[in-house]
Design a protein around this motif. Structure first.
Motif, short mmCIF file in Angstrom:
data_model
loop_
_atom_site.label_atom_id
_atom_site.label_comp_id
_atom_site.label_asym_id
_atom_site.label_seq_id
_atom_site.Cartn_x
_atom_site.Cartn_y
_atom_site.Cartn_z
N ASN A 158 -20.16 -33.00 29.32
CA ASN A 158 -19.21 -32.60 30.35
C ASN A 158 -19.98 -31.80 31.40
O ASN A 158 -20.40 -30.67 31.14
N THR A 160 -19.12 -30.37 34.13
CA THR A 160 -18.48 -29.12 34.58
C THR A 160 -18.75 -27.99 33.59
O THR A 160 -19.10 -26.86 33.98
N LEU A 161 -18.61 -28.27 32.29
CA LEU A 161 -18.88 -27.26 31.27
C LEU A 161 -20.35 -26.87 31.25
O LEU A 161 -20.69 -25.70 31.02
N LYS A 164 -20.92 -24.46 34.20
CA LYS A 164 -20.35 -23.13 33.92
C LYS A 164 -21.20 -22.35 32.93
O LYS A 164 -21.30 -21.12 33.02
N ALA A 165 -21.82 -23.06 31.98
CA ALA A 165 -22.64 -22.40 30.97
C ALA A 165 -24.07 -22.17 31.45
O ALA A 165 -24.90 -21.62 30.71
N LEU A 184 -22.97 -23.29 25.29
CA LEU A 184 -21.58 -23.72 25.44
C LEU A 184 -20.65 -22.89 24.56
O LEU A 184 -19.55 -22.52 24.96
N ASP A 187 -19.91 -19.67 26.03
CA ASP A 187 -18.98 -19.80 27.16
C ASP A 187 -17.60 -20.24 26.70
O ASP A 187 -16.78 -20.70 27.50
N VAL A 189 -16.53 -22.77 24.87
CA VAL A 189 -16.18 -24.19 24.79
C VAL A 189 -15.73 -24.49 23.35
O VAL A 189 -16.45 -24.18 22.41
N GLY A 268 -11.31 -32.19 28.16
CA GLY A 268 -12.27 -31.21 28.68
C GLY A 268 -12.64 -30.13 27.68
O GLY A 268 -13.11 -29.07 28.07
N GLU A 269 -12.46 -30.39 26.37
CA GLU A 269 -12.71 -29.38 25.34
C GLU A 269 -14.06 -29.56 24.64
O GLU A 269 -14.43 -28.74 23.80
N GLY A 271 -18.25 -30.17 24.86
CA GLY A 271 -19.44 -30.10 25.69
C GLY A 271 -20.28 -31.35 25.60
O GLY A 271 -20.69 -31.92 26.62
#
Length: 425
Positions: A158, A160-161, A164-165, A184, A187, A189, A268-269, A271
């Motif tokens: 992912n 996006t994840l 963010k991480a 992840l 963060d 996830v 979206g859960e 990584g």
């Protein structure tokens, strides 16, 4: 494999493949006379409950019948949940279809119920199959299973994840994968790396990891070697570096099925996980930005990706060899192969159709999967023992990374089951 691939290309060029693949290739020099109805049973690939598979085969049958008076194609579509059982029941009742497009061919080939590929197909058509798919379609060095569609597996992440991480690139080694999973997790996830070793498709997830660890289900002599040193090390690494560090999510790998893991990815859960083309399309529809790379290995890219194929075969019972062969030559034309694969987010099974898809802007998202297919390895589907071995893997492999068990113990148990099944072949 490389020699076969190069020889195949030369054969294709020499024999004028495009003309043969237009649907005009004949078996035994001519078409049989008299009215014949071919019974075809095929699996339903429509994931949305529609009738796209039915429409595909209906269109194919209509086009073929128009060019071949006296031959009718009677098409019956069955769900994947039922088709293998229903074809088995038809065969047992002495009412075998002429052509079946299903999940496995080995039992029928072993029982002498199938025509071999070279009894059905023109030489250029048979030579056009991708080499790993030919190998997987063989029993005792004779090809009975003709690949219909194929797929490979890649590492999905992912994007996006990852951003963010603070992860700037996809992992290329096991160590990098574990380090990314840690980031992840930090963060929050839910599933840093989803590891579905539940019974739904544990045999596939296991094979992907075995390949990335340098081994697989069988050795170079095509005998099972499930408890090899490399495979034991692979599951020890998974247990120690992912599972015991709580990097695989809230559901224990032994209880996490592929369907659950894929659904979590589309929400979206997740990584990272190992995925196939259909998941990519579904996730992107839900707004997930999907990255994909070849599976990491111990020190770099995995030695091979896992390939998967569904099969089509011709049954001997009704004696329609010429008609079956002529129709299958038509089925494997580039136009037909590309349409079905493209419409279902799957991969073509032939060299020429794969090359065409590789160049098509419409299928750009499948190019990385296409790149992996020629060097992929498939499960040992040509062994009649594989069904029992696969079942043992599904039932037991999740224990290899669970508390209270060791990988060597669990893999040893599966290896014993495999040895027993293999000795009965």
């Amino acid at each position: 494999m490389q020699r076969r691939y190069l020889g195949l290309t030369a054969t294709v060029a020499a024999l004028g493949l495009s003309a043969v693949l237009s649907g005009c290739g004949l078996v035994d020099g001519g078409e049989a006379s008299g009215d014949v109805t071919l019974k075809l049973v095929a699996a339903d690939y429509d994931l949305n409950g529609g009738d796209t598979t039915k429409q595909y085969w209906a269109g194919l049958a209509k086009a073929y019948e128009a060019a071949h008076p006296g031959v009718k194609i009677d098409v019956r579509i069955e769900s994947w949940d039922d088709i293998d059982r229903k074809v088995a029941e038809m065969v047992a009742a002495d009412d075998a279809p002429d052509i079946a497009q299903i999940g496995g061919y080995a039992d029928y080939a072993d029982a002498g119920e199938l025509y071999s590929a070279d009894e059905l197909l023109s030489i250029p058509v048979q030579a056009n199959f991708l080499a790993p798919l030919v190998d997987a379609g063989e029993m005792k060095r004779i090809q009975y299973g003709m690949p219909f569609v194929a797929s490979t597996r890649l590492l999905f992440y992912n994007r996006t994840l990852f951003e963010k991480a603070g992860i700037t690139r996809a992992p290329a080694t096991w160590a990098e994968l574990a380090a990314d999973a840690e980031k992840l997790k930090d963060d929050d996830v839910p599933y840093p790396f989803a590891l579905p070793l539940g019974p739904e498709e544990a045999q596939a997830e296991s094979m992907m990891w075995m390949l990335s660890g340098g081994a697989g289900y069988t050795d170079l002599t095509d005998h099972y070697k499930i408890d090899s040193e490399q495979n034991v090390h692979t599951f020890e690494w998974l247990k120690e570096n992912l599972v015991e560090k709580d990097l695989t999510g809230p559901i224990a790998p032994a209880k996490l099925n592929r369907k659950q893991a894929f659904a979590a990815f589309t929400r979206g859960e997740v990584g990272m996980l190992n995925g196939h083309p259909s998941l990519m399309q579904e996730a992107e529809k839900k707004g997930v930005k999907v990255g994909k790379v070849a599976l990491p290995g111990v020190e770099g890219k995995s030695k091979a990706s896992m390939g998967v194929a569904d099969w089509i075969m011709g049954f001997k019972q009704n004696g329609h060899r010429k008609e079956i062969g002529n129709f299958l030559n038509f089925v494997f034309s580039d136009e037909n192969v590309l349409k079905f694969a493209g419409d279902n987010d799957l991969l073509p099974v032939t060299v020429s159709a794969s090359a065409a898809m590789q160049e098509s802007p419409e299928h750009e998202s499948l190019r990385e999967f296409l790149k992996e297919l020629p060097d992929s390895q498939l499960p040992p589907v040509g062994k009649t023992s594989w069904a029992k071995v696969s079942d043992s893997v599904k039932k037991n492999i999740g224990k290899a990374v669970a508390p209270g068990h060791t990988p060597s113990e669990v893999l040893g148990k599966i290896a014993q089951d495999a040895s027993t099944a293999e000795s009965a072949e």
